[in-house]
Motif scaffolding. Structure first.
Motif, mmCIF file in Angstrom:
data_model
loop_
_atom_site.group_PDB
_atom_site.id
_atom_site.type_symbol
_atom_site.label_atom_id
_atom_site.label_comp_id
_atom_site.label_asym_id
_atom_site.label_seq_id
_atom_site.Cartn_x
_atom_site.Cartn_y
_atom_site.Cartn_z
ATOM 1 N N PRO A 128 -5.732 -31.724 102.640
ATOM 2 C CA PRO A 128 -6.779 -31.310 101.707
ATOM 3 C C PRO A 128 -6.721 -32.174 100.449
ATOM 4 C CG PRO A 128 -5.147 -29.568 102.010
ATOM 5 C CD PRO A 128 -4.692 -30.740 102.797
ATOM 6 N N LEU A 129 -7.799 -32.852 100.149
ATOM 7 C CA LEU A 129 -7.829 -33.749 99.002
ATOM 8 C C LEU A 129 -7.598 -33.015 97.692
ATOM 9 C CD1 LEU A 129 -10.680 -36.178 100.066
ATOM 10 C CD2 LEU A 129 -8.201 -36.492 100.215
ATOM 11 N N ALA A 130 -7.867 -31.716 97.670
ATOM 12 C CA ALA A 130 -7.670 -30.933 96.446
ATOM 13 C C ALA A 130 -6.210 -30.937 95.998
ATOM 14 C CB ALA A 130 -8.140 -29.497 96.667
ATOM 15 N N ILE A 131 -5.275 -31.115 96.925
ATOM 16 C CA ILE A 131 -3.852 -31.171 96.566
ATOM 17 C C ILE A 131 -3.597 -32.309 95.585
ATOM 18 C CG2 ILE A 131 -1.555 -31.759 97.469
ATOM 19 C CD1 ILE A 131 -2.223 -30.131 99.924
ATOM 20 N N PHE A 132 -4.309 -33.406 95.775
ATOM 21 C CA PHE A 132 -4.058 -34.593 94.969
ATOM 22 C C PHE A 132 -4.680 -34.511 93.571
ATOM 23 C CE2 PHE A 132 -3.842 -35.737 99.456
ATOM 24 C CZ PHE A 132 -2.503 -36.097 99.505
ATOM 25 N N ASN A 133 -5.207 -33.344 93.234
ATOM 26 C CA ASN A 133 -5.710 -33.093 91.888
ATOM 27 C C ASN A 133 -4.802 -32.154 91.102
ATOM 28 O OD1 ASN A 133 -8.007 -34.686 92.290
ATOM 29 N ND2 ASN A 133 -9.090 -32.975 93.229
ATOM 30 N N ILE A 134 -3.675 -31.755 91.701
ATOM 31 C CA ILE A 134 -2.729 -30.849 91.040
ATOM 32 C C ILE A 134 -1.649 -31.717 90.386
ATOM 33 C CG2 ILE A 134 -1.196 -28.876 91.291
ATOM 34 C CD1 ILE A 134 -2.667 -28.211 93.917
ATOM 35 N N SER A 135 -1.905 -32.126 89.173
ATOM 36 C CA SER A 135 -1.037 -33.107 88.515
ATOM 37 C C SER A 135 0.382 -32.598 88.253
ATOM 38 C CB SER A 135 -1.669 -33.582 87.214
ATOM 39 O OG SER A 135 -1.854 -32.490 86.346
ATOM 40 N N SER A 136 0.603 -31.300 88.273
ATOM 41 C CA SER A 136 1.933 -30.743 88.022
ATOM 42 C C SER A 136 2.861 -30.860 89.229
ATOM 43 C CB SER A 136 1.809 -29.273 87.621
ATOM 44 O OG SER A 136 1.150 -28.537 88.634
ATOM 45 N N VAL A 155 -2.822 -42.064 94.801
ATOM 46 C CA VAL A 155 -2.023 -40.847 94.808
ATOM 47 C C VAL A 155 -0.986 -40.826 93.685
ATOM 48 C CG1 VAL A 155 -0.328 -41.674 96.509
ATOM 49 C CG2 VAL A 155 -0.727 -39.236 96.263
ATOM 50 N N SER A 156 -0.339 -41.932 93.392
ATOM 51 C CA SER A 156 0.702 -41.912 92.357
ATOM 52 C C SER A 156 0.101 -41.768 90.956
ATOM 53 C CB SER A 156 1.576 -43.154 92.435
ATOM 54 O OG SER A 156 0.828 -44.300 92.144
ATOM 55 N N HIS A 157 -1.132 -42.168 90.783
ATOM 56 C CA HIS A 157 -1.789 -41.980 89.487
ATOM 57 C C HIS A 157 -2.238 -40.532 89.318
ATOM 58 C CE1 HIS A 157 -1.613 -46.224 88.796
ATOM 59 N NE2 HIS A 157 -2.239 -46.450 89.938
ATOM 60 N N ARG A 158 -2.685 -39.939 90.405
ATOM 61 C CA ARG A 158 -3.122 -38.536 90.357
ATOM 62 C C ARG A 158 -1.944 -37.588 90.209
ATOM 63 N NH1 ARG A 158 -7.582 -37.235 94.900
ATOM 64 N NH2 ARG A 158 -9.113 -38.827 94.429
ATOM 65 N N LEU A 159 -0.837 -37.919 90.887
ATOM 66 C CA LEU A 159 0.344 -37.055 90.899
ATOM 67 C C LEU A 159 1.495 -37.759 90.204
ATOM 68 C CD1 LEU A 159 0.110 -35.729 94.580
ATOM 69 C CD2 LEU A 159 -0.813 -34.700 92.499
ATOM 70 N N SER A 160 1.379 -37.927 88.924
ATOM 71 C CA SER A 160 2.366 -38.699 88.169
ATOM 72 C C SER A 160 3.735 -38.016 88.082
ATOM 73 C CB SER A 160 1.841 -38.992 86.763
ATOM 74 O OG SER A 160 1.532 -37.785 86.095
ATOM 75 N N ASN A 161 3.819 -36.722 88.359
ATOM 76 C CA ASN A 161 5.095 -36.003 88.339
ATOM 77 C C ASN A 161 5.755 -35.922 89.706
ATOM 78 O OD1 ASN A 161 5.098 -35.224 85.526
ATOM 79 N ND2 ASN A 161 3.391 -33.888 86.033
ATOM 80 N N LEU A 162 5.120 -36.473 90.723
ATOM 81 C CA LEU A 162 5.624 -36.354 92.093
ATOM 82 C C LEU A 162 6.968 -37.050 92.257
ATOM 83 C CD1 LEU A 162 4.657 -35.106 94.770
ATOM 84 C CD2 LEU A 162 3.832 -37.373 95.411
ATOM 85 N N GLN A 163 7.945 -36.295 92.785
ATOM 86 C CA GLN A 163 9.282 -36.825 93.039
ATOM 87 C C GLN A 163 9.613 -36.847 94.518
ATOM 88 O OE1 GLN A 163 12.061 -34.611 90.594
ATOM 89 N NE2 GLN A 163 10.670 -34.679 88.857
ATOM 90 N N GLY A 164 8.960 -36.010 95.303
ATOM 91 C CA GLY A 164 9.228 -35.950 96.737
ATOM 92 C C GLY A 164 7.959 -35.731 97.527
ATOM 93 N N LEU A 165 7.760 -36.573 98.553
ATOM 94 C CA LEU A 165 6.591 -36.467 99.426
ATOM 95 C C LEU A 165 7.094 -36.520 100.860
ATOM 96 C CD1 LEU A 165 3.492 -36.413 99.719
ATOM 97 C CD2 LEU A 165 3.534 -38.914 99.597
#
Length: 182
Positions: A128-136, A155-165
């Motif tokens: 779901p593309l909506a996941i990639f709008n949850i910046s937290s 994806v890395s710009h949208r999810l700048s806090n992402l540590q694990g995928l």
């Protein structure tokens, strides 16, 4: 504590309850619909039990809930879209159940979500593309489902806090965004 049996519906009468941790026991059966009355709850952990049946859609009414941990049980059916009404939710763990169907697009409503773990289920939707709008988001774990689609190139710009995928053992296609490599 090696507790077993079923959860009595009267548990829902404890409307003052802020935290419920019944993890690492052998409770069985369905979750009672009366849990919807635990409106002050911020933390519900039922990890490592033997619960079964559908996830009660009424859980979405728990507007103060910050952590919902239902992993390592035998819940079946689909993920109720009402779960995505919990605007304060930071952790959603549905790991290792028998959930099927799609990940609802309503997941994008969870603007405070940090950890999303729905690994080891039988989900068949596209990402779901909506996941990639949850910046937290700090961790997304979808391993071992049948999820398809591709990652957005930004994806890395949208999810700048992402540590694990965690996407292994799915049907993800396309290129790995170069922004994830840096």
């Amino acid at each position: 504590m090696a507790l077993d049996g079923t959860i009595p519906s009267q548990l829902g009468n404890l409307s003052f309850l802020v935290s419920l941790d019944l993890s690492n026991n052998t409770f069985t059966g369905h979750l009672p619909d009366e849990l919807v009355h635990l409106r002050r709850s911020k933390f519900v952990n039922l990890w490592f039990n033997k619960f079964s049946g559908h996830l009660p859609s009424g859980l979405g009414a728990l507007g103060r809930l910050q952590q919902l941990i239902l992993g390592n049980n035998s819940f079946t059916g689909t993920i109720p879209p009402s779960l995505f009404n919990m605007s304060k939710l930071e952790t959603l763990i549905l790991y290792s159940n028998i959930l099927q169907g799609m990940i609802p697009q309503h997941i994008g409503n969870l603007r405070n979500l940090k950890i999303l773990d729905i690994q080891h289920n039988q989900l068949t939707s596209s990402l779901p593309l909506a996941i990639f709008n949850i910046s937290s988001l700090q961790a997304i774990a979808f391993t071992n489902n049948s999820i398809s689609g591709s990652l957005p190139m930004d994806v890395s710009h949208r999810l700048s806090n992402l540590q694990g995928l965690y996407l292994s053992y799915n049907e993800i296609n396309g290129k790995i965004p170069s922004s994830l490599m840096s």
